[in-house]
Design a protein around this motif. Structure first.
Motif, PDB file in Angstrom:
ATOM      1  N   HIS A   1      13.979  56.993 -39.759  1.00  0.00           N
ATOM      2  CA  HIS A   1      13.504  58.294 -39.256  1.00  0.00           C
ATOM      3  C   HIS A   1      13.302  59.216 -40.536  1.00  0.00           C
ATOM      4  O   HIS A   1      12.173  59.982 -40.519  1.00  0.00           O
ATOM      5  CB  HIS A   1      14.636  59.053 -38.792  1.00  0.00           C
ATOM      6  CG  HIS A   1      14.957  58.350 -37.278  1.00  0.00           C
ATOM      7  ND1 HIS A   1      13.892  58.136 -36.197  1.00  0.00           N
ATOM      8  CD2 HIS A   1      16.078  57.608 -36.810  1.00  0.00           C
ATOM      9  CE1 HIS A   1      14.717  57.374 -35.071  1.00  0.00           C
ATOM     10  NE2 HIS A   1      15.821  57.216 -35.474  1.00  0.00           N
ATOM     11  N   ILE A   2      13.948  59.126 -41.616  1.00  0.00           N
ATOM     12  CA  ILE A   2      13.997  60.239 -42.726  1.00  0.00           C
ATOM     13  C   ILE A   2      12.911  59.697 -43.728  1.00  0.00           C
ATOM     14  O   ILE A   2      11.873  60.646 -43.821  1.00  0.00           O
ATOM     15  CB  ILE A   2      15.068  60.134 -43.432  1.00  0.00           C
ATOM     16  CG1 ILE A   2      16.501  60.727 -42.620  1.00  0.00           C
ATOM     17  CG2 ILE A   2      15.073  61.370 -44.648  1.00  0.00           C
ATOM     18  CD1 ILE A   2      16.304  62.045 -42.043  1.00  0.00           C
TER      19      ILE A   2
ATOM     20  N   ALA B   1       9.261  60.252 -42.370  1.00  0.00           N
ATOM     21  CA  ALA B   1       9.090  61.635 -42.009  1.00  0.00           C
ATOM     22  C   ALA B   1       8.927  62.328 -43.254  1.00  0.00           C
ATOM     23  O   ALA B   1       8.347  63.559 -43.156  1.00  0.00           O
ATOM     24  CB  ALA B   1      10.199  62.130 -41.283  1.00  0.00           C
ATOM     25  N   GLU B   2       8.933  61.660 -44.446  1.00  0.00           N
ATOM     26  CA  GLU B   2       8.588  62.483 -45.864  1.00  0.00           C
ATOM     27  C   GLU B   2       7.160  63.081 -45.751  1.00  0.00           C
ATOM     28  O   GLU B   2       6.900  64.226 -46.060  1.00  0.00           O
ATOM     29  CB  GLU B   2       8.843  61.726 -47.079  1.00  0.00           C
ATOM     30  CG  GLU B   2      10.428  61.593 -47.103  1.00  0.00           C
ATOM     31  CD  GLU B   2      10.615  60.791 -48.420  1.00  0.00           C
ATOM     32  OE1 GLU B   2      11.000  61.728 -49.514  1.00  0.00           O
ATOM     33  OE2 GLU B   2      10.886  59.648 -48.404  1.00  0.00           O
ATOM     34  N   LYS B   3       6.236  62.400 -45.303  1.00  0.00           N
ATOM     35  CA  LYS B   3       4.909  62.782 -45.699  1.00  0.00           C
ATOM     36  C   LYS B   3       4.527  63.721 -44.438  1.00  0.00           C
ATOM     37  O   LYS B   3       3.857  64.893 -44.985  1.00  0.00           O
ATOM     38  CB  LYS B   3       3.756  61.540 -45.543  1.00  0.00           C
ATOM     39  CG  LYS B   3       2.168  61.968 -45.731  1.00  0.00           C
ATOM     40  CD  LYS B   3       1.574  60.677 -45.408  1.00  0.00           C
ATOM     41  CE  LYS B   3      -0.001  61.186 -45.616  1.00  0.00           C
ATOM     42  NZ  LYS B   3      -0.915  59.920 -45.333  1.00  0.00           N
ATOM     43  N   ALA B   4       5.023  63.642 -43.392  1.00  0.00           N
ATOM     44  CA  ALA B   4       4.799  64.504 -42.082  1.00  0.00           C
ATOM     45  C   ALA B   4       5.336  65.976 -42.670  1.00  0.00           C
ATOM     46  O   ALA B   4       4.804  67.036 -42.535  1.00  0.00           O
ATOM     47  CB  ALA B   4       5.427  64.156 -41.093  1.00  0.00           C
ATOM     48  N   CYS B   5       6.668  65.977 -43.183  1.00  0.00           N
ATOM     49  CA  CYS B   5       7.363  67.220 -43.697  1.00  0.00           C
ATOM     50  C   CYS B   5       6.443  67.902 -44.636  1.00  0.00           C
ATOM     51  O   CYS B   5       6.179  69.100 -44.676  1.00  0.00           O
ATOM     52  CB  CYS B   5       8.496  66.853 -44.359  1.00  0.00           C
ATOM     53  SG  CYS B   5       9.859  66.956 -42.920  1.00  0.00           S
TER      54      CYS B   5
ATOM     55  N   GLU C   1       3.464  69.486 -43.111  1.00  0.00           N
ATOM     56  CA  GLU C   1       3.672  70.396 -42.264  1.00  0.00           C
ATOM     57  C   GLU C   1       3.998  71.669 -43.014  1.00  0.00           C
ATOM     58  O   GLU C   1       3.402  72.746 -42.606  1.00  0.00           O
ATOM     59  CB  GLU C   1       4.914  70.106 -41.294  1.00  0.00           C
ATOM     60  CG  GLU C   1       5.177  71.202 -40.403  1.00  0.00           C
ATOM     61  CD  GLU C   1       6.318  70.840 -39.575  1.00  0.00           C
ATOM     62  OE1 GLU C   1       6.713  71.878 -38.591  1.00  0.00           O
ATOM     63  OE2 GLU C   1       6.926  69.768 -39.554  1.00  0.00           O
TER      64      GLU C   1
ATOM     65  N   THR D   1       9.259  69.174 -37.781  1.00  0.00           N
ATOM     66  CA  THR D   1       9.674  67.608 -37.935  1.00  0.00           C
ATOM     67  C   THR D   1      11.192  67.319 -38.254  1.00  0.00           C
ATOM     68  O   THR D   1      11.673  66.358 -37.849  1.00  0.00           O
ATOM     69  CB  THR D   1       8.732  66.921 -39.564  1.00  0.00           C
ATOM     70  OG1 THR D   1       7.221  67.163 -39.251  1.00  0.00           O
ATOM     71  CG2 THR D   1       9.136  65.549 -39.622  1.00  0.00           C
ATOM     72  N   ILE D   2      11.667  68.274 -39.222  1.00  0.00           N
ATOM     73  CA  ILE D   2      13.046  68.278 -39.255  1.00  0.00           C
ATOM     74  C   ILE D   2      13.839  68.277 -37.887  1.00  0.00           C
ATOM     75  O   ILE D   2      14.916  67.833 -37.859  1.00  0.00           O
ATOM     76  CB  ILE D   2      13.651  69.005 -40.428  1.00  0.00           C
ATOM     77  CG1 ILE D   2      12.849  68.453 -41.591  1.00  0.00           C
ATOM     78  CG2 ILE D   2      15.090  69.080 -40.708  1.00  0.00           C
ATOM     79  CD1 ILE D   2      13.289  69.417 -42.950  1.00  0.00           C
TER      80      ILE D   2
ATOM     81  N   ASN E   1      13.191  68.141 -34.898  1.00  0.00           N
ATOM     82  CA  ASN E   1      12.795  66.959 -34.015  1.00  0.00           C
ATOM     83  C   ASN E   1      14.070  65.849 -34.326  1.00  0.00           C
ATOM     84  O   ASN E   1      14.578  65.181 -33.462  1.00  0.00           O
ATOM     85  CB  ASN E   1      11.641  66.592 -33.973  1.00  0.00           C
ATOM     86  CG  ASN E   1      10.544  67.326 -33.271  1.00  0.00           C
ATOM     87  OD1 ASN E   1      11.049  68.357 -32.632  1.00  0.00           O
ATOM     88  ND2 ASN E   1       9.316  67.408 -33.634  1.00  0.00           N
ATOM     89  N   LEU E   2      14.408  65.666 -35.669  1.00  0.00           N
ATOM     90  CA  LEU E   2      15.230  64.594 -36.017  1.00  0.00           C
ATOM     91  C   LEU E   2      16.707  64.998 -35.665  1.00  0.00           C
ATOM     92  O   LEU E   2      17.580  64.099 -35.696  1.00  0.00           O
ATOM     93  CB  LEU E   2      15.221  64.223 -37.471  1.00  0.00           C
ATOM     94  CG  LEU E   2      14.115  63.738 -37.867  1.00  0.00           C
ATOM     95  CD1 LEU E   2      13.573  63.476 -39.322  1.00  0.00           C
ATOM     96  CD2 LEU E   2      13.494  62.143 -37.206  1.00  0.00           C
TER      97      LEU E   2
END
Length: 413
Positions: A23-24, A27-31, A34, A50-51, A53-54
């Motif tokens: 998950h983490i 998600a780095e690129k999406a963070c 965003e 993004t954060i 939602n996790l």
């Protein structure tokens, strides 16, 4: 000496690593995207969805409030993972590999330190109002201690006034590097100031709980570190102008600010140092991967002597810092923060210096890309360099270490 982790820690390490991989890291690129979109829209301080939602996923996985020590859990009435400092330390290292990851598990500063402070020193009413929503991740908090007008490395210089007027305290002063104050989710400040300027030097200061919506609080500006503002949480300059709060908001009583600070900062330093070790580990991994994949002057960069020397030195420094930090955590658990004060001071000097050097070598190995945001190294370096100031500058800790060491050899009459 047994250097192995407990079965409980090993099990949590495995689950946490899996969560990071699943998950983490993805998600780095999406963070980043965003945050860029928020910036373009003029809404940089909006929390990253993004954060957010996790967080339910981390909670469902039983990876929530891992930081909460056994004694603090008992004081708060909230039963988290029930880990000692030594058990939590390797988990903080794993989370530290991505700078925002700790928030996903409700284990990020300054909330962790504020939660421990309220749990240990707050009244039942304060716990009910502020600790419960913090533990549940419904709000965030800020810690206001450092000031721009004095050398805050000597905390006795802090001059914000907390004056009693009847059933209220009135707060006046200017703070900066107030972590979390920019965050729209920040609902409460823990503020340090002077209640009695005429008291003995270490009994002048107190800590008080201040709701963030109290009239008289002004967020002057967000502060940058090498161009990074750490949005959406950030660090702020804050003015308190005749801020009035009930007398019951004082923590532990007047003149107890230094006592609270020592209880708060010990575990926080363990957390910071282990997260730094995680950052350094990731930097070393990136350095190895980069130098194995790039060729210069007829051979890979990894085959260059200077590169191999730096990789070897990085491995040694990381492992030394980890062992010293784990020793400090073990001593805190077995003998208490006061007995472990030398080790706590030592790790606060060693870990940030180590991380700065390892990340610097990794940036150098990446060439121009190393100082860009195409890789996480420049941001990691900015964070590591900041921690040579946070919770006390290197010079203060070195001075304390030297005095304690000299004290062992002082001539007694």
């Amino acid at each position: 000496m047994d250097f192995d982790y407990s079965p409980k820690t090993k099990e949590l390490q495995a689950r946490l690593r899996q969560f990071m991989d699943d998950h983490i890291h993805p998600a780095e690129k999406a963070c980043a995207e965003e945050l860029a979109a928020h910036t373009a829209a003029g809404n940089r301080w909006q929390p990253l969805q993004t954060i957010e939602n996790l967080k339910p996923k981390a909670r469902a996985a039983g990876l929530w409030n891992l930081f909460l020590p056994v004694d603090t859990a008992e004081a708060s009435g909230y039963h988290g993972a029930g880990l000692t400092n030594a058990e939590y330390a390797p988990l903080a290292e794993i989370m530290g590999r991505v700078l925002w990851a700790s928030e996903v598990f409700n284990c990020s500063a300054p909330d962790t330190g504020n939660m421990e402070t309220i749990a240990r020193y707050g009244s039942e009413a304060i716990k009910a109002e502020w600790l419960t929503p913090l533990l549940e991740g419904r709000i965030r908090s800020a810690f206001a201690m450092t000031e721009p007008d004095v050398a805050s490395s000597d905390a006795t210089n802090i001059c914000t006034r907390i004056e009693r007027q009847g059933r209220h305290y009135v707060i006046n002063g200017r703070k900066w590097w107030t972590s979390g104050a920019n965050d729209p989710r920040c609902k409460v400040f823990i503020t340090m100031g002077k209640t009695d300027p005429d008291a003995p030097r270490h009994s002048q200061q107190s800590m008080i709980v201040v709701p963030a919506d109290t009239p008289g609080i002004t967020i002057v500006r967000p502060l940058n570190v090498f161009g990074y503002d750490d949005a959406p949480h950030g660090h702020a300059e804050v003015v308190f102008d005749d801020v009035k709060v009930p007398v019951d908001n004082i923590l532990l009583g007047e003149g107890r600010g230094f006592e609270i600070a020592q209880g708060r900062l010990g575990p926080g330093r363990i957390h910071h140092c282990m997260r730094l070790i995680g950052q350094a580990e990731r930097a070393l991994e990136l350095m190895c991967q980069r130098t194995l994949s790039r060729t210069a002057f007829g051979k890979t960069i990894a085959q260059q002597g200077v590169t191999q020397e730096r990789i070897a030195e990085a491995r040694c420094r990381i492992d030394m810092a980890r062992l010293l930090t784990l020793k400090a955590a073990w001593m805190m658990d077995t003998a208490g923060n006061k007995v472990a004060k030398t080790e706590i001071a030592m790790i606060k000097v060693v870990a940030p210096g180590m991380a700065c050097q390892v990340i610097d070598w990794a940036m150098q190995a990446h060439g121009g890309g190393g100082v860009s945001d195409d890789f996480p190294l420049a941001y990691a370096y900015a964070n590591a360099r900041t921690l040579r100031f946070a919770d006390g500058p290197d010079e203060v800790h070195r001075s304390a270490i030297a005095k304690w060491e000299l004290g062992k050899h002082a001539t007694r009459p």
